[in-house]
Design a protein around this motif. Structure first.
Motif, PDB file in Angstrom:
ATOM      1  N   LEU A 297       0.810  -1.215  -0.021  1.00  0.00           N
ATOM      2  CA  LEU A 297       0.050  -0.116   0.044  1.00  0.00           C
ATOM      3  C   LEU A 297       0.861   1.394  -0.083  1.00  0.00           C
ATOM      4  O   LEU A 297       0.596   2.459  -0.595  1.00  0.00           O
ATOM      5  N   HIS A 298       2.141   1.265   0.833  1.00  0.00           N
ATOM      6  CA  HIS A 298       3.030   2.151   0.599  1.00  0.00           C
ATOM      7  C   HIS A 298       3.481   2.500  -0.688  1.00  0.00           C
ATOM      8  O   HIS A 298       3.303   3.958  -1.232  1.00  0.00           O
ATOM      9  N   LEU A 299       3.707   1.598  -1.422  1.00  0.00           N
ATOM     10  CA  LEU A 299       4.274   1.862  -2.744  1.00  0.00           C
ATOM     11  C   LEU A 299       3.089   2.286  -3.917  1.00  0.00           C
ATOM     12  O   LEU A 299       3.267   2.980  -4.691  1.00  0.00           O
ATOM     13  N   ALA A 300       2.076   1.611  -3.740  1.00  0.00           N
ATOM     14  CA  ALA A 300       0.626   1.815  -4.461  1.00  0.00           C
ATOM     15  C   ALA A 300       0.454   3.281  -4.453  1.00  0.00           C
ATOM     16  O   ALA A 300       0.120   3.949  -5.430  1.00  0.00           O
ATOM     17  N   ASP A 301       0.114   3.784  -3.292  1.00  0.00           N
ATOM     18  CA  ASP A 301      -0.134   5.174  -2.957  1.00  0.00           C
ATOM     19  C   ASP A 301       0.890   6.033  -3.268  1.00  0.00           C
ATOM     20  O   ASP A 301       0.591   7.109  -4.067  1.00  0.00           O
ATOM     21  N   THR A 302       2.060   5.884  -2.874  1.00  0.00           N
ATOM     22  CA  THR A 302       2.959   6.755  -3.571  1.00  0.00           C
ATOM     23  C   THR A 302       3.227   6.971  -4.869  1.00  0.00           C
ATOM     24  O   THR A 302       3.442   8.176  -5.408  1.00  0.00           O
ATOM     25  N   LEU A 303       3.189   5.811  -5.631  1.00  0.00           N
ATOM     26  CA  LEU A 303       3.311   5.959  -6.983  1.00  0.00           C
ATOM     27  C   LEU A 303       2.131   6.587  -7.516  1.00  0.00           C
ATOM     28  O   LEU A 303       2.232   7.066  -8.561  1.00  0.00           O
ATOM     29  N   ASP A 304       0.980   6.333  -7.226  1.00  0.00           N
ATOM     30  CA  ASP A 304      -0.169   7.086  -7.637  1.00  0.00           C
ATOM     31  C   ASP A 304      -0.124   8.581  -7.492  1.00  0.00           C
ATOM     32  O   ASP A 304      -0.489   9.316  -8.512  1.00  0.00           O
ATOM     33  N   THR A 305       0.403   9.126  -6.363  1.00  0.00           N
ATOM     34  CA  THR A 305       0.511  10.327  -5.921  1.00  0.00           C
ATOM     35  C   THR A 305       1.693  10.976  -6.780  1.00  0.00           C
ATOM     36  O   THR A 305       1.418  12.166  -7.420  1.00  0.00           O
ATOM     37  N   ALA A 306       2.799  10.238  -7.059  1.00  0.00           N
ATOM     38  CA  ALA A 306       3.745  10.707  -8.102  1.00  0.00           C
ATOM     39  C   ALA A 306       3.300  10.798  -9.625  1.00  0.00           C
ATOM     40  O   ALA A 306       3.502  11.955 -10.414  1.00  0.00           O
ATOM     41  N   ARG A 307       2.425   9.702  -9.942  1.00  0.00           N
ATOM     42  CA  ARG A 307       1.997   9.770 -11.438  1.00  0.00           C
ATOM     43  C   ARG A 307       0.830  11.069 -11.414  1.00  0.00           C
ATOM     44  O   ARG A 307       0.701  11.535 -12.630  1.00  0.00           O
ATOM     45  N   SER A 308       0.267  11.152 -10.382  1.00  0.00           N
ATOM     46  CA  SER A 308      -0.744  12.025 -10.411  1.00  0.00           C
ATOM     47  C   SER A 308      -0.276  13.732 -11.028  1.00  0.00           C
ATOM     48  O   SER A 308      -0.833  14.335 -11.408  1.00  0.00           O
ATOM     49  N   PHE A 309       0.937  13.942 -10.239  1.00  0.00           N
ATOM     50  CA  PHE A 309       1.497  15.003 -10.737  1.00  0.00           C
ATOM     51  C   PHE A 309       2.711  14.834 -11.728  1.00  0.00           C
ATOM     52  O   PHE A 309       3.723  15.743 -11.899  1.00  0.00           O
ATOM     53  N   GLY A 310       2.666  13.918 -12.544  1.00  0.00           N
ATOM     54  CA  GLY A 310       3.429  13.738 -13.779  1.00  0.00           C
ATOM     55  C   GLY A 310       4.940  13.144 -13.694  1.00  0.00           C
ATOM     56  O   GLY A 310       5.934  13.437 -14.190  1.00  0.00           O
ATOM     57  N   LEU A 311       4.999  12.693 -12.313  1.00  0.00           N
ATOM     58  CA  LEU A 311       6.177  11.864 -11.868  1.00  0.00           C
ATOM     59  C   LEU A 311       6.134  10.505 -12.205  1.00  0.00           C
ATOM     60  O   LEU A 311       4.864   9.747 -11.777  1.00  0.00           O
ATOM     61  N   ASP A 312       7.377   9.852 -12.396  1.00  0.00           N
ATOM     62  CA  ASP A 312       7.460   8.450 -12.474  1.00  0.00           C
ATOM     63  C   ASP A 312       8.882   7.921 -12.396  1.00  0.00           C
ATOM     64  O   ASP A 312       9.685   8.554 -12.876  1.00  0.00           O
ATOM     65  N   GLY A 313       8.857   6.759 -11.529  1.00  0.00           N
ATOM     66  CA  GLY A 313      10.170   5.997 -11.432  1.00  0.00           C
ATOM     67  C   GLY A 313      10.899   6.008 -12.873  1.00  0.00           C
ATOM     68  O   GLY A 313      12.067   5.726 -13.096  1.00  0.00           O
TER      69      GLY A 313
END
Length: 371
Positions: free
Chosen positions: A277-293
């Motif tokens: 859940l940490h990684l899923a929500d953090t990646l969702d937040t990053a992608r929401s603002f145009g960021l991605d690993g």
């Protein structure tokens, strides 16, 4: 192309200015805001007078004939400061609290010092948790409405004791509300030698125990879990006593996401669930603002198909993209944290066995047949 987030975290007011998940009012134009959990959207609101004269709210900027009618959660005006909305059918059924607040069965004793502040912090964390669970299409029902549902008891120990033990039992999650006191929580984190301790982490961990009972225990996934996590039928009480007396094995980092995960298969599952859940929500937040690993300028040895080759998952590529994006993003976020002189954003190193466990959690969460 950056994948779309499962649970969006970037929103705009009707005036065009950015607003955020926890906001109940736009600071630019003053419009009230509300979170529509079913759509995963924070929306600007305007009054929607009804024929009965009771009024209500609708989304600003949407033609009245197309705009659904909302009621704001009654906890908006309490210390919980909830910004969620009730759906029309919920309001028609006489409900006054949103689907997240209805999960709280017991609030802290508000006569105790700071209890209102701590309740607010816990509910903020719970709203983020529940929005993610809804976005992942996991069952989230109040225990007061469904005996297989979930309930949160947020308790404070009386001045003369006994203390409150955070834990889970048959769908009821008990949380020591004093964990919302930053100084106390940090003191406990230090005394237990933990690299990470937050309200959101507690809630994610304890929901792991709940979803084990709901999704794993009665399903075909139980044997797969026993292969990776171990046999949960071993004595739980004895395992915890052994863990606290002797500590984790010296090589725990080669097999588990955290030291505490080594205590018992149930704790291994709950810790792994929380990390997912940490990684899923953090990646969702990053992608929401145009960021991605995938776009980060940092070279890591990526986990390949051989990591999960024996899992029998035809869609393993999707999980590998998720975990590799997470590793690359957290590498940069850790460096940013160090630039500010604060603790690492993600103070963990994931081994191949831990990634295989995360993969199994991923598959169970996305398996609609186990609901």
């Amino acid at each position: 192309m950056i994948p779309s987030p499962t649970t969006p975290r970037a929103f705009s007011c009707a005036c065009g200015r950015p607003v955020f998940f926890r906001n109940s009012q736009c600071l630019a134009c003053g419009r009230p805001l509300g979170y529509d959990a079913a759509r995963g959207l924070l929306i600007a609101l305007e009054p929607a007078p009804g024929r009965s004269g009771k009024g209500g709210w609708r989304q600003a900027g949407v033609p009245p004939r197309r705009a659904r009618r909302y009621v704001r959660c009654a906890n908006l005006d309490t210390a919980a400061a909830c910004n969620w909305l009730l759906e029309p059918d919920e309001a028609q059924a006489g409900k006054t609290l949103c689907r997240c607040c209805r999960l709280t069965r017991t609030v802290p004793d508000l006569t105790q010092p700071n209890a209102d502040v701590w309740w607010n912090r816990i509910e903020q964390a719970k709203r983020r948790l529940v929005s993610s669970l809804i976005g992942l299409e996991l069952p989230v029902r109040p225990k007061t409405e469904d005996e297989r549902g979930i309930a949160f008891d947020l308790l404070l120990a009386p001045p003369e004791g006994p203390g409150v033990i955070t834990g889970h039992a048959d769908g009821v999650i008990t949380l020591d509300a004093s964990e919302a006191d930053d100084a106390r929580r940090e003191e406990r984190r230090g005394s237990l030698g933990e690299p990470y301790r937050t309200l959101l982490g507690h809630l994610r961990h304890e929901t792991g125990h709940y979803y084990w009972q709901l999704l794993v225990e009665p399903s075909h996934w139980i044997e797969s879990c026993r292969v990776l996590f171990g046999d949960e039928r071993q004595d739980y009480g004895e395992a915890l006593q052994r863990h606290y007396a002797s500590g984790p094995p010296a090589d725990w980092g080669l097999h588990f996401v955290s030291a505490y995960a080594s205590a018992h298969p149930w704790e291994d599952w709950a810790e792994t669930w929380a990390h997912y859940l940490h990684l899923a929500d953090t990646l969702d937040t990053a992608r929401s603002f145009g960021l991605d690993g995938e776009r980060v300028e940092l070279s890591y040895e990526r986990f390949g198909a051989d990591t999960v080759a024996d899992a029998g998952d035809a869609d393993a590529a999707g999980f590998l993209q998720l975990i590799n994006s997470w590793m690359e993003l957290t590498g940069v976020l850790n460096e940013l944290s160090r630039s500010m002189g604060v603790a690492d954003f993600y103070p963990f190193v994931l081994s191949r066995p831990a990634v295989r466990k995360l993969h199994l959690v991923h598959r169970i969460i996305h398996d609609k047949t186990s609901r």
